[in-house]
Design a protein around this motif. Structure first.
Motif, PDB file in Angstrom:
ATOM      1  N   ARG A  59      24.115  -8.704   1.515  1.00  0.00           N
ATOM      2  CA  ARG A  59      24.455 -10.002   2.101  1.00  0.00           C
ATOM      3  C   ARG A  59      24.597 -11.109   1.064  1.00  0.00           C
ATOM      4  NH1 ARG A  59      26.364  -9.597   7.214  1.00  0.00           N
ATOM      5  NH2 ARG A  59      25.292  -7.888   8.246  1.00  0.00           N
ATOM      6  N   GLY A  60      24.384 -10.790  -0.213  1.00  0.00           N
ATOM      7  CA  GLY A  60      24.540 -11.791  -1.266  1.00  0.00           C
ATOM      8  C   GLY A  60      23.370 -12.741  -1.397  1.00  0.00           C
ATOM      9  N   CYS A  61      22.212 -12.341  -0.896  1.00  0.00           N
ATOM     10  CA  CYS A  61      21.015 -13.184  -0.971  1.00  0.00           C
ATOM     11  C   CYS A  61      20.255 -12.919  -2.263  1.00  0.00           C
ATOM     12  CB  CYS A  61      20.082 -12.883   0.204  1.00  0.00           C
ATOM     13  SG  CYS A  61      20.807 -13.195   1.814  1.00  0.00           S
ATOM     14  N   GLN A  62      19.431 -13.855  -2.626  1.00  0.00           N
ATOM     15  CA  GLN A  62      18.487 -13.649  -3.718  1.00  0.00           C
ATOM     16  C   GLN A  62      17.370 -12.761  -3.180  1.00  0.00           C
ATOM     17  OE1 GLN A  62      19.091 -14.978  -6.840  1.00  0.00           O
ATOM     18  NE2 GLN A  62      21.012 -15.473  -5.833  1.00  0.00           N
ATOM     19  N   CYS A  63      16.809 -11.915  -4.021  1.00  0.00           N
ATOM     20  CA  CYS A  63      15.738 -11.052  -3.536  1.00  0.00           C
ATOM     21  C   CYS A  63      14.710 -10.835  -4.632  1.00  0.00           C
ATOM     22  CB  CYS A  63      16.274  -9.724  -3.027  1.00  0.00           C
ATOM     23  SG  CYS A  63      17.314  -8.826  -4.180  1.00  0.00           S
ATOM     24  N   GLU A  64      13.509 -10.565  -4.209  1.00  0.00           N
ATOM     25  CA  GLU A  64      12.414 -10.292  -5.141  1.00  0.00           C
ATOM     26  C   GLU A  64      11.641  -9.088  -4.636  1.00  0.00           C
ATOM     27  OE1 GLU A  64      10.443 -10.626  -8.532  1.00  0.00           O
ATOM     28  OE2 GLU A  64      11.878 -12.183  -8.002  1.00  0.00           O
ATOM     29  N   ASP A  65      11.445  -8.135  -5.519  1.00  0.00           N
ATOM     30  CA  ASP A  65      10.757  -6.895  -5.189  1.00  0.00           C
ATOM     31  C   ASP A  65       9.250  -7.082  -5.353  1.00  0.00           C
ATOM     32  OD1 ASP A  65       9.923  -4.286  -4.776  1.00  0.00           O
ATOM     33  OD2 ASP A  65      10.741  -3.537  -6.673  1.00  0.00           O
ATOM     34  N   LEU A  66       8.603  -7.600  -4.315  1.00  0.00           N
ATOM     35  CA  LEU A  66       7.154  -7.777  -4.372  1.00  0.00           C
ATOM     36  C   LEU A  66       6.437  -6.437  -4.433  1.00  0.00           C
ATOM     37  CD1 LEU A  66       6.451 -10.696  -1.873  1.00  0.00           C
ATOM     38  CD2 LEU A  66       6.788 -10.794  -4.350  1.00  0.00           C
ATOM     39  N   PHE A  67       7.018  -5.411  -3.813  1.00  0.00           N
ATOM     40  CA  PHE A  67       6.394  -4.095  -3.848  1.00  0.00           C
ATOM     41  C   PHE A  67       6.217  -3.655  -5.309  1.00  0.00           C
ATOM     42  CE2 PHE A  67       6.018   0.440  -3.820  1.00  0.00           C
ATOM     43  CZ  PHE A  67       5.243   0.708  -2.700  1.00  0.00           C
ATOM     44  N   GLY A  68       7.304  -3.673  -6.056  1.00  0.00           N
ATOM     45  CA  GLY A  68       7.233  -3.276  -7.460  1.00  0.00           C
ATOM     46  C   GLY A  68       6.346  -4.196  -8.279  1.00  0.00           C
ATOM     47  N   MET A  69       6.400  -5.487  -8.001  1.00  0.00           N
ATOM     48  CA  MET A  69       5.584  -6.452  -8.717  1.00  0.00           C
ATOM     49  C   MET A  69       4.093  -6.147  -8.527  1.00  0.00           C
ATOM     50  SD  MET A  69       5.133 -10.564  -8.144  1.00  0.00           S
ATOM     51  CE  MET A  69       6.823 -10.959  -8.478  1.00  0.00           C
ATOM     52  N   PHE A  70       3.706  -5.850  -7.288  1.00  0.00           N
ATOM     53  CA  PHE A  70       2.290  -5.608  -7.000  1.00  0.00           C
ATOM     54  C   PHE A  70       1.834  -4.247  -7.515  1.00  0.00           C
ATOM     55  CE2 PHE A  70       2.743  -9.420  -4.778  1.00  0.00           C
ATOM     56  CZ  PHE A  70       1.499  -9.889  -4.391  1.00  0.00           C
ATOM     57  N   VAL A  71       2.695  -3.236  -7.455  1.00  0.00           N
ATOM     58  CA  VAL A  71       2.355  -1.936  -8.036  1.00  0.00           C
ATOM     59  C   VAL A  71       2.119  -2.109  -9.538  1.00  0.00           C
ATOM     60  CG1 VAL A  71       3.277   0.341  -8.639  1.00  0.00           C
ATOM     61  CG2 VAL A  71       3.471  -0.486  -6.299  1.00  0.00           C
ATOM     62  N   GLY A  72       3.000  -2.854 -10.187  1.00  0.00           N
ATOM     63  CA  GLY A  72       2.847  -3.102 -11.611  1.00  0.00           C
ATOM     64  C   GLY A  72       1.581  -3.876 -11.930  1.00  0.00           C
ATOM     65  N   ALA A  73       1.271  -4.867 -11.116  1.00  0.00           N
ATOM     66  CA  ALA A  73       0.061  -5.668 -11.350  1.00  0.00           C
ATOM     67  C   ALA A  73      -1.190  -4.799 -11.248  1.00  0.00           C
ATOM     68  CB  ALA A  73      -0.006  -6.818 -10.352  1.00  0.00           C
ATOM     69  N   GLY A  75      -1.357  -1.624 -11.642  1.00  0.00           N
ATOM     70  CA  GLY A  75      -1.328  -0.710 -12.783  1.00  0.00           C
ATOM     71  C   GLY A  75      -1.833  -1.350 -14.068  1.00  0.00           C
ATOM     72  N   ARG A  76      -1.699  -2.686 -14.165  1.00  0.00           N
ATOM     73  CA  ARG A  76      -2.192  -3.408 -15.345  1.00  0.00           C
ATOM     74  C   ARG A  76      -3.626  -3.902 -15.152  1.00  0.00           C
ATOM     75  NH1 ARG A  76       2.636  -5.656 -14.327  1.00  0.00           N
ATOM     76  NH2 ARG A  76       1.716  -7.642 -13.715  1.00  0.00           N
ATOM     77  N   GLY A  77      -4.232  -3.539 -14.035  1.00  0.00           N
ATOM     78  CA  GLY A  77      -5.623  -3.942 -13.788  1.00  0.00           C
ATOM     79  C   GLY A  77      -5.786  -5.250 -13.053  1.00  0.00           C
ATOM     80  N   VAL A  78      -4.694  -5.846 -12.602  1.00  0.00           N
ATOM     81  CA  VAL A  78      -4.759  -7.081 -11.812  1.00  0.00           C
ATOM     82  C   VAL A  78      -4.970  -6.687 -10.360  1.00  0.00           C
ATOM     83  CG1 VAL A  78      -3.468  -9.115 -11.052  1.00  0.00           C
ATOM     84  CG2 VAL A  78      -3.250  -8.296 -13.416  1.00  0.00           C
ATOM     85  N   GLN A  79      -5.932  -7.301  -9.702  1.00  0.00           N
ATOM     86  CA  GLN A  79      -6.202  -6.956  -8.305  1.00  0.00           C
ATOM     87  C   GLN A  79      -5.744  -8.108  -7.403  1.00  0.00           C
ATOM     88  OE1 GLN A  79      -6.160  -5.204  -5.521  1.00  0.00           O
ATOM     89  NE2 GLN A  79      -7.317  -3.822  -6.816  1.00  0.00           N
ATOM     90  N   PRO A  80      -4.566  -7.977  -6.752  1.00  0.00           N
ATOM     91  CA  PRO A  80      -4.046  -9.052  -5.916  1.00  0.00           C
ATOM     92  C   PRO A  80      -4.462  -8.970  -4.438  1.00  0.00           C
ATOM     93  CG  PRO A  80      -2.339  -7.420  -6.275  1.00  0.00           C
ATOM     94  CD  PRO A  80      -3.560  -6.944  -7.011  1.00  0.00           C
ATOM     95  N   PHE A  81      -5.346  -8.019  -4.115  1.00  0.00           N
ATOM     96  CA  PHE A  81      -5.732  -7.808  -2.716  1.00  0.00           C
ATOM     97  C   PHE A  81      -7.216  -8.076  -2.508  1.00  0.00           C
ATOM     98  CE2 PHE A  81      -2.313  -4.779  -3.661  1.00  0.00           C
ATOM     99  CZ  PHE A  81      -1.366  -5.193  -2.746  1.00  0.00           C
TER     100      PHE A  81
END
Length: 120
Positions: A59-73, A75-81
């Motif tokens: 649809r031509g919208c801007q998008c952000e992959d929060l799933f990948g961002m949180f998996v990466g976080a 994996g780096r030891g950041v706990q966002p939950f």
């Protein structure tokens, strides 16, 4: 997809629509908090996130992959939950950062964006 179409119908340009995928889960925390019989799984959440991202791109919208961002976080030891599902303060800051960057690129620089912590 219907939400994006509705916003476009209201006159919002697709490039000014930000679609955020669902963030990942921390399944280990979920098991501890809710038990192994939980119904939320990263496999399902990943598919949902992928579909949201694909709709945004089509649809031509801007998008952000929060799933990948949180998996990466995680994996780096950041706990966002706080419990494996709900975001803690760090997770909220991560999402806010994405939205803030999106908004900053679309508003006049002389309009200050307030510090979200000051709004509580």
């Amino acid at each position: 997809e219907r939400l994006v179409c509705r916003l476009v119908d209201l006159g919002i340009q697709p490039g000014n629509i930000l679609v955020l995928s669902a963030p990942s889960l921390n399944e280990e925390m979920l098991d501890v908090t809710y038990g192994p019989e939980r119904i939320r799984l990263n496999d399902v959440t990943r598919r949902y996130a992928e579909v949201a991202m694909e709709v945004a791109r089509q649809r031509g919208c801007q998008c952000e992959d929060l799933f990948g961002m949180f998996v990466g976080a995680v994996g780096r030891g950041v706990q966002p939950f706080s419990d494996g599902l709900h975001l803690n303060e760090r997770g909220e800051e991560m999402v806010y950062g994405v939205v803030e960057r999106f908004v900053e690129g679309r508003v006049d620089p002389q309009w200050p964006i307030p510090d979200w912590k000051g709004l509580t």
